[in-house]
Design a protein around this motif. Structure first.
Motif, PDB file in Angstrom:
ATOM      1  N   ARG A 172      38.656  43.298  41.807  1.00 42.54           N
ATOM      2  CA  ARG A 172      37.960  42.208  41.130  1.00 42.54           C
ATOM      3  C   ARG A 172      36.561  42.652  40.745  1.00 42.54           C
ATOM      4  O   ARG A 172      35.804  43.108  41.599  1.00 42.54           O
ATOM      5  CB  ARG A 172      37.886  40.990  42.046  1.00 42.54           C
ATOM      6  CG  ARG A 172      37.094  39.813  41.491  1.00 42.54           C
ATOM      7  CD  ARG A 172      37.226  38.613  42.417  1.00 42.54           C
ATOM      8  NE  ARG A 172      36.375  37.506  42.008  1.00 42.54           N
ATOM      9  CZ  ARG A 172      35.172  37.259  42.533  1.00 42.54           C
ATOM     10  NH1 ARG A 172      34.703  38.038  43.494  1.00 42.54           N
ATOM     11  NH2 ARG A 172      34.452  36.232  42.108  1.00 42.54           N
ATOM     12  N   PRO A 173      36.203  42.569  39.463  1.00 46.74           N
ATOM     13  CA  PRO A 173      34.864  42.994  39.050  1.00 46.74           C
ATOM     14  C   PRO A 173      33.802  42.079  39.641  1.00 46.74           C
ATOM     15  O   PRO A 173      33.643  40.939  39.207  1.00 46.74           O
ATOM     16  CB  PRO A 173      34.909  42.877  37.520  1.00 46.74           C
ATOM     17  CG  PRO A 173      36.355  42.825  37.164  1.00 46.74           C
ATOM     18  CD  PRO A 173      37.023  42.145  38.321  1.00 46.74           C
ATOM     19  N   CYS A 229      32.955  38.395  33.205  1.00 43.98           N
ATOM     20  CA  CYS A 229      33.043  38.646  34.650  1.00 43.98           C
ATOM     21  C   CYS A 229      31.769  38.134  35.318  1.00 43.98           C
ATOM     22  O   CYS A 229      30.844  38.909  35.615  1.00 43.98           O
ATOM     23  CB  CYS A 229      33.220  40.147  34.915  1.00 43.98           C
ATOM     24  SG  CYS A 229      34.609  40.904  34.046  1.00 43.98           S
ATOM     25  N   LYS A 261      34.416  46.869  39.317  1.00 45.60           N
ATOM     26  CA  LYS A 261      33.168  46.513  38.642  1.00 45.60           C
ATOM     27  C   LYS A 261      32.693  47.635  37.724  1.00 45.60           C
ATOM     28  O   LYS A 261      31.998  47.377  36.731  1.00 45.60           O
ATOM     29  CB  LYS A 261      32.084  46.175  39.667  1.00 45.60           C
ATOM     30  CG  LYS A 261      31.659  47.342  40.548  1.00 45.60           C
ATOM     31  CD  LYS A 261      30.562  46.918  41.516  1.00 45.60           C
ATOM     32  CE  LYS A 261      30.075  48.096  42.370  1.00 45.60           C
ATOM     33  NZ  LYS A 261      28.980  47.687  43.278  1.00 45.60           N
TER      34      LYS A 261
END
Length: 311
Positions: free
Chosen positions: A96-97, A125, A289
């Motif tokens: 998950r960014p 994001c 990320k």
């Protein structure tokens, strides 16, 4: 805990002990852990020896925890729960960014072409935290804690970095129509000695522009510099105001060339191509990320030709 044992052994036997205490038998613990019954028993015995305390009452009929075992189980269970929580957080971060990303960009190119892409990624994001700096100096990504950098020029051969090509920067030498009309257009490299040349640098060292040779190769040619301005956009402003000639990237001046605000000189001789690279420290797995920004930049540069050449 005894300090007579290496740190690498401090967790030895804990998983086995917790499994035995929870399941009630060595056999059940061995089946769950994928070990032999004897391996589980030896691991628990080593743990007891290291602690200097018996953790289990062993009889032929059943296993029960001693008072020391009950106290130790509470600490071990809490530690294992925390480790599992940390592992879950790490896996989430990989997929998950989210979190801070430090990015270093070249001044003009970064502001014009990279920053809009970063802002678009940040909008998609919202858990990302961008920390963006602009500099044209050569930064050490690892020593300075930089996650990503865009650099114009050869990336070098560092095994600690990954480089992905974003594009190629073509250079042209240009000036304002008024300046060229007043001073004439240079025809040969030696003619630059009689012109006001502007460089995007405040370094006292000699400045070389890339020129095409008779054999078609590109080589640096040292030019006398009248004005040094440590910002490409300010160099462009000085050139448009008629203060001299400068070698600038085509992506920066192509609109002014099309509108007639600037004209090129040394057509067919000026230029050279300089790579534009995206760099990041080498890792076994690229965090989400970082990956989301890398993908966005590579995609944006494919859609927009920053390397547009003179027709």
């Amino acid at each position: 805990m005894s300090t007579d044992f290496p740190t690498s052994l401090q967790f030895d036997g804990i998983a086995e002990f917790v499994a035995v205490a929870r399941l009630g038998t060595f056999t059940a613990a061995a089946d769950e852990l994928g070990l032999t019954k004897s391996a589980v028993g030896r691991a628990v015995s080593r743990l007891e020896a290291r602690l200097g305390a018996r953790l289990l009452h062993r009889t032929t009929r059943r296993l029960t925890l001693t008072s020391h075992g009950e106290a130790w189980l509470e600490h071990c269970a809490a530690a294992l729960d925390e480790l599992q929580r940390g592992e879950a957080i790490l896996k989430l971060a990989q997929n998950r960014p989210a979190g801070p990303v430090r990015i270093d960009l070249p001044t003009a190119f970064g502001r014009l072409y990279v920053m809009p892409v970063l802002l678009d990624v940040a909008a998609r994001c919202p858990a990302l935290q961008l920390n963006v700096s602009f500099t044209d100096r050569l930064v050490d990504l690892i020593d300075e804690g930089i996650d990503l950098a865009v650099r114009i020029g050869e990336p070098g051969d560092s095994t600690d970095l990954v480089a992905r090509r974003l594009g190629v920067q073509q250079l042209v030498i240009c000036g304002s129509p008024a300046y060229v009309a007043a001073h004439g257009a240079p025809q040969h490299a030696a003619d630059l000695a009689h012109h006001d040349c502007i460089a995007a640098s405040n370094s006292p060292h000699r400045v070389a522009w890339l020129l095409k040779q008779r054999d078609g190769s590109i080589a640096p040619h040292v030019v006398p510099i009248k004005h040094r301005v440590c910002d490409f956009e300010m160099v462009l402003a000085a050139v448009k105001s008629g203060h001299g000639l400068a070698q600038l990237p085509l992506w920066m001046v192509q609109d002014d060339l099309s509108s007639g605000n600037l004209v090129t000189v040394f057509d067919g001789m000026s230029g050279g191509e300089v790579p534009i690279n995206l760099l990041w420290p080498r890792t076994l797995a690229l965090p989400a990320k970082i990956r989301v920004i890398v993908d966005a930049l590579l995609d944006s540069m494919r859609q927009f030709p920053v390397t547009a050449r003179m027709q």
